[in-house]
Scaffold this active site. Structure first.
Site, PDB file in Angstrom:
ATOM      1  N   THR A 160       0.866  -1.182   0.000  1.00 20.26           N
ATOM      2  CA  THR A 160       0.000   0.000   0.000  1.00 20.26           C
ATOM      3  C   THR A 160       0.894   1.220   0.000  1.00 20.26           C
ATOM      4  O   THR A 160       1.586   1.502   0.984  1.00 20.26           O
ATOM      5  CB  THR A 160      -0.930   0.004   1.225  1.00 20.26           C
ATOM      6  OG1 THR A 160      -1.789  -1.138   1.138  1.00 20.26           O
ATOM      7  CG2 THR A 160      -1.776   1.269   1.263  1.00 20.26           C
ATOM      8  N   LYS A 176      -7.521   1.409  -2.530  1.00 20.27           N
ATOM      9  CA  LYS A 176      -7.069   1.103  -1.160  1.00 20.27           C
ATOM     10  C   LYS A 176      -7.150   2.353  -0.287  1.00 20.27           C
ATOM     11  O   LYS A 176      -7.571   2.282   0.871  1.00 20.27           O
ATOM     12  CB  LYS A 176      -5.634   0.560  -1.190  1.00 20.27           C
ATOM     13  CG  LYS A 176      -5.063   0.190   0.184  1.00 20.27           C
ATOM     14  CD  LYS A 176      -5.756  -1.012   0.821  1.00 20.27           C
ATOM     15  CE  LYS A 176      -5.248  -1.298   2.229  1.00 20.27           C
ATOM     16  NZ  LYS A 176      -3.973  -2.031   2.281  1.00 20.27           N
ATOM     17  N   LYS A 205      -0.428   5.302   8.447  1.00 21.06           N
ATOM     18  CA  LYS A 205       0.413   5.457   7.253  1.00 21.06           C
ATOM     19  C   LYS A 205      -0.459   5.519   6.004  1.00 21.06           C
ATOM     20  O   LYS A 205      -0.296   6.396   5.141  1.00 21.06           O
ATOM     21  CB  LYS A 205       1.401   4.281   7.197  1.00 21.06           C
ATOM     22  CG  LYS A 205       2.458   4.346   6.118  1.00 21.06           C
ATOM     23  CD  LYS A 205       2.114   3.625   4.824  1.00 21.06           C
ATOM     24  CE  LYS A 205       1.995   2.112   4.978  1.00 21.06           C
ATOM     25  NZ  LYS A 205       1.725   1.446   3.661  1.00 21.06           N
TER      26      LYS A 205
END
Lengths: 292, 292
Positions: A95, A170, A238
């Site tokens: 990701t 995502k 994050k």
């Protein structure tokens, strides 16, 4: 197929193992080399750096922690880009930033190498069991070539659009869960301070418009004030950072996601980054005096 | 049973009709008297005020717009409280303040009358079809006495706790959906500005941790920028106001719910109060320049 796999963390190791056990010829590499050993014991070859992990491979997977790690293993001095040959496919399942993904993909496309961004949801359990949800950006033909491999790793594989689109999906996933965690946490704090039967309340709400995976699976954590994994808060923060950065580039204002990112920043700073992200409720509970 | 039904709006009228068609002896009253006529045509008796609607009735239902309306029809000069006899049950199905509910219930209990708070979710469609979800606060024995009537109106009936607990559950429901609407709206704005295939994205997210009733049923509205009912924004804002007031009394801080209440306040002020509450996305889209 001849596969390279770079990045053998909590997610990458079981994914490489599944590919190996499906009968593919897998070469692995990890920055901390000792993490290659369990895979080697199962029959994987080991490579000393990302470049040599990519030489002669038809498909190379990357599964690393963040954007700078991806840039290093792909286009760094001993990066996979220097080993990949025209016709090969790089499948990045990390990701990372959609913008950085588009830059790397353009760089590789110019040399005849396809890059797919294919981030996942479903956690380490999904990686172990091959039940991940995989969101794919990039060339549709390249996806068809690697689909049999992705089917070893995930149960749903969705092509979202061109390069970067998988990372956008995502990012959107993380934005949606951010606000939903906060919403459920606030509702549970109100319920608990009101002194009602919270089990009955969650049951009554679950079948209606307030129903969600998070209400069904994480309201219990929040009511108990206990946050077993799950998905680590520092990783979700994050990912939210990536989403907020992408949104800033596009001029998209996301006040709720930004608020949750701030809550998580405080949690990580206080040492709660390895708890499940449902610990957003920790702050909501504190504000409500539930843990006094 | 001998039933009184006070409040024949979008929700109350079909509920009274269902009770009538289930074979009960129903007397109706509505502030705007003409709304009694369709029920009278089906065989209901009409009462000139809430008090006379309650005289000689075993169970009296109220379904009104807000807390002051409930206080007026129950304990006002010609209120139902003056007509109810010991042993009767008042079932309030409105969405009103938990604190006001507890006060009214205490007042009635002192005179031998049970009061249940039984707010619903499921909208006018649920009221028509008898598929509401009913969240009940108050005495469990009183609930058992009226359960056969509630089963005519709803498909799930959950006892949440003592007096006010049903209203707390409804308030929590509205808090949870508030933040979830905002979360999905932010995610959809990011997706749309990124130029990805939003249908594929919603499909990919729906089965995982981001999955919710709102993502499944309202993301489409948000992506089209079109907000057909559904549930009116002005009513959701009213309900959020109740939740925030209750939370304030309890010292529970709900920043996301408060933010959404502010967004809805702006929407109502601009004349969008009768759109579906998914129009929270209208403001998110505007901030992202999606409708420029």
């Amino acid at each position: 197929m001849k596969i390279g796999f770079i990045g053998l963390g909590t997610m990458g190791a079981p994914m490489a193992r599944r590919l190996l056990q499906a009968g593919h010829e897998v070469t692995v590499h990890n920055r901390t080399r000792s993490r290659e050993e369990p895979l080697a014991a199962l029959g994987a070859a080991r490579a000393g750096d990302p470049r040599s992990c990519a030489v002669g491979r038809e498909v190379v997977f990357t599964m690393v922690s963040d954007t700078p790690d991806l840039e290093a293993v792909v286009s760094g001095d001993a990066g996979a880009a220097h080993g990949l040959e025209p016709g090969a496919v790089l499948v990045d399942m990390s990701t990372v930033s959609p913008a950085a993904t588009r830059r790397l993909a353009a760089e590789l496309t110019g040399r005849g190498i396809a890059m797919l961004d294919a981030p996942v949801s479903g956690g380490s359990e999904g990686a172990e069991n091959g039940t991940l949800s995989i969101m794919v950006g990039g060339d549709a033909d390249a996806l068809e070539r690697v689909r049999p491999l992705l089917e070893v790793l995930g149960k749903t594989i969705t092509h979202i659009g061109p390069s970067g689109a998988g990372q956008v999906a995502k990012a959107v996933n993380q934005v949606v869960i951010a606000g939903t965690y906060a919403a459920v946490a606030e509702g549970m704090a109100l319920a608990q301070r009101s002194g009602v039967d919270t089990d009955a309340l969650v049951r009554a709400l679950s079948g209606g418009a307030a129903g969600s995976w998070i209400l069904a699976n994480r309201a219990g954590n929040m009511l108990r004030g206990d946050y077993p994994l799950g998905f680590r808060t520092r990783l979700h923060r994050k990912d939210l950072g990536i989403a907020l950065s992408e949104a800033r580039d596009l001029g998209v204002s996301m006040p709720v996601a930004a608020y949750v990112e701030q809550v998580e920043t405080g949690l990580v700073g206080r040492g709660y980054g390895d708890e499940d992200v449902s610990n957003v409720a920790r702050v909501v509970r504190e504000m409500a005096g539930l843990d006094d």
